[in-house]
Design an enzyme around this catalytic site. Sequence first.
Site, PDB file in Angstrom:
ATOM      1  N   THR A 135      25.398  40.793  57.116  1.00 51.69           N
ATOM      2  CA  THR A 135      26.004  41.205  58.519  1.00 51.69           C
ATOM      3  C   THR A 135      27.121  40.308  58.674  1.00 51.69           C
ATOM      4  O   THR A 135      27.200  39.278  58.237  1.00 51.69           O
ATOM      5  CB  THR A 135      24.892  40.934  59.579  1.00 51.69           C
ATOM      6  OG1 THR A 135      25.819  41.322  60.868  1.00 51.69           O
ATOM      7  CG2 THR A 135      24.062  39.842  59.904  1.00 51.69           C
ATOM      8  N   ASP A 136      28.021  40.994  59.446  1.00 48.14           N
ATOM      9  CA  ASP A 136      29.375  40.026  60.327  1.00 48.14           C
ATOM     10  C   ASP A 136      28.652  39.275  61.267  1.00 48.14           C
ATOM     11  O   ASP A 136      29.642  38.377  61.623  1.00 48.14           O
ATOM     12  CB  ASP A 136      30.477  41.231  60.656  1.00 48.14           C
ATOM     13  CG  ASP A 136      29.899  42.048  61.699  1.00 48.14           C
ATOM     14  OD1 ASP A 136      28.794  42.230  61.998  1.00 48.14           O
ATOM     15  OD2 ASP A 136      30.753  42.883  62.146  1.00 48.14           O
ATOM     16  N   GLU A 137      27.530  39.543  61.696  1.00 49.41           N
ATOM     17  CA  GLU A 137      27.165  38.563  62.861  1.00 49.41           C
ATOM     18  C   GLU A 137      27.039  36.990  62.551  1.00 49.41           C
ATOM     19  O   GLU A 137      27.085  36.296  63.236  1.00 49.41           O
ATOM     20  CB  GLU A 137      25.735  39.050  63.543  1.00 49.41           C
ATOM     21  CG  GLU A 137      26.135  40.600  64.065  1.00 49.41           C
ATOM     22  CD  GLU A 137      24.928  40.927  64.979  1.00 49.41           C
ATOM     23  OE1 GLU A 137      24.082  40.187  65.510  1.00 49.41           O
ATOM     24  OE2 GLU A 137      24.915  42.308  65.154  1.00 49.41           O
ATOM     25  N   TYR A 160      18.369  36.381  65.133  1.00 53.93           N
ATOM     26  CA  TYR A 160      18.595  37.115  64.083  1.00 53.93           C
ATOM     27  C   TYR A 160      19.663  36.726  63.177  1.00 53.93           C
ATOM     28  O   TYR A 160      19.596  36.715  61.708  1.00 53.93           O
ATOM     29  CB  TYR A 160      19.004  38.845  64.656  1.00 53.93           C
ATOM     30  CG  TYR A 160      19.671  39.667  63.409  1.00 53.93           C
ATOM     31  CD1 TYR A 160      18.777  40.256  62.427  1.00 53.93           C
ATOM     32  CD2 TYR A 160      20.829  39.970  63.529  1.00 53.93           C
ATOM     33  CE1 TYR A 160      19.671  40.826  61.369  1.00 53.93           C
ATOM     34  CE2 TYR A 160      21.462  40.705  62.573  1.00 53.93           C
ATOM     35  CZ  TYR A 160      20.879  41.242  61.599  1.00 53.93           C
ATOM     36  OH  TYR A 160      21.502  42.090  60.502  1.00 53.93           O
ATOM     37  N   LYS A 164      19.729  35.421  59.252  1.00 54.40           N
ATOM     38  CA  LYS A 164      20.791  36.272  57.976  1.00 54.40           C
ATOM     39  C   LYS A 164      21.582  35.143  57.786  1.00 54.40           C
ATOM     40  O   LYS A 164      21.782  35.070  56.329  1.00 54.40           O
ATOM     41  CB  LYS A 164      21.181  37.321  58.552  1.00 54.40           C
ATOM     42  CG  LYS A 164      20.538  38.567  59.084  1.00 54.40           C
ATOM     43  CD  LYS A 164      19.734  39.261  58.050  1.00 54.40           C
ATOM     44  CE  LYS A 164      20.961  39.815  57.002  1.00 54.40           C
ATOM     45  NZ  LYS A 164      19.983  40.662  56.099  1.00 54.40           N
TER      46      LYS A 164
END
Length: 352
Positions: A135-137, A160, A164
């Site tokens: 993810t970009d997060e 989260y 990741k």
Amino acid sequence: MSDTILVTGGAGFIGSAVVRQLIRETDAEVVTVDCLTYAGHRANLAAVLNSPRHHLVVEDIADAAAMNDVFERFEPRAVMHLAAESHVDRSIDGPAAFIETNILGTYTLLEAARHHWRERDGEDTDPFRFLHVSTDEVYGELGDEGAFHETTPYDPSSPYSASKASADHLARAWHRTYGLPVLVTNCSNNYGPYQYPEKLIPVIILKALAGDPIPVYGTGENVRDWLYVDDHATALRTVLEKGETGETYNVGGRAERQNIEVVHTVCDVLDEIRPRGDGSYRSLISFVTDRPGHDWRYAIDCTKIENDLGWTPTTSFEDGIRQTVEWYIDHLDWVDEVLESGYDLSRLGTGA
Ligand code: NAD
Ligand code: TDX
């Protein structure tokens, strides 16, 4: 020898879109490995469950014996690793499952893949590849300007995104240390059919249809970049087949929107196709307490995948939202079925 692709998390939102595409558009054998958490459902795979080329294996990716068995049994030439706990709000309320699946599960899968790859090494077959989907997060939050590049330093905010980020580091380490042919993608917010009704867009649609308040966190000015799920599935297949091992590819929709703009767009489509009779759906908007650690803005620079691999998103935000709203209206039985596991669309992630 048959061409077999193993898709972890294939009974979830994005994974099932990938599996459907692989069955529809290729001749590959597809093995879905999924332990069917609250977010994973056979119903998401209804279109492929009867295909002789699709195999569903209900196992936990953190179970080493089960993963070794899957690799021995199916001898995949590629892995697309999507299984994860995926909801930021749930990670605030209960981080343990995120550590177990996203970190320990990814570690276990990488080890099973490494043993399989070493045994397969030297065989007269296509080279093995392991695509780790992220993810970009992991990059943290942006201010009002700029965009994430593949080289942006990691700075995750939520349990989260930290889990990741951890998994991404493990995947890259397995490439650098052991030579495992790993590719990594970091993608922006997805939306479309079969998204579990805890994420922003299905929440808006279902709250609106029920005539309930539509919860907007904080001021509603936080920005996300939105990508239609089938475009993401195409990007993942492109990276798997054409990407360079050891490389990372950012994937985005070139559709930055403030959350409140997203809510307005969904309400306007509903006003048109399912008018309420007592005013616009916009009147249901309700600003609620902000998410703790709420990242301000995400934006993806996806020039690399566009220039190097020729992938580009093809669904405009407006078309994608319309298709998504229509899909949920036509699939309220699916919504009831996936909510049966106990979720009632109530607010998550306040940290209470
Ligand atoms: P999802 O929550 O809809 O699906 C996750 C799937 O993984 C479910 O089918 C679940 O049953 C399965 N799963 C969970 N734990 C498992 C375990 N221990 N063993 C086996 N299966 C397990 O998630 P999604 O939105 O489809 O996301 C898929 C992947 O894409 C995730 O890795 C996520 O981090 C990443 N991603 C998602 C988005 C997004 O906007 N949804 C954006 C970028 C990246
Ligand atoms: O009811 C809501 N009201 C609201 O204002 C919900 C559920 C969310 N929000 C806000 C929070 C975010 O700014 O909307 C934005 C989107 O929220 P989510 O749908 O929960 O997505 P996000 O937190 O951005 O993360 C998503 O994109 C990146 C996916 O859930 C992740 O799996 C992915 O990695």
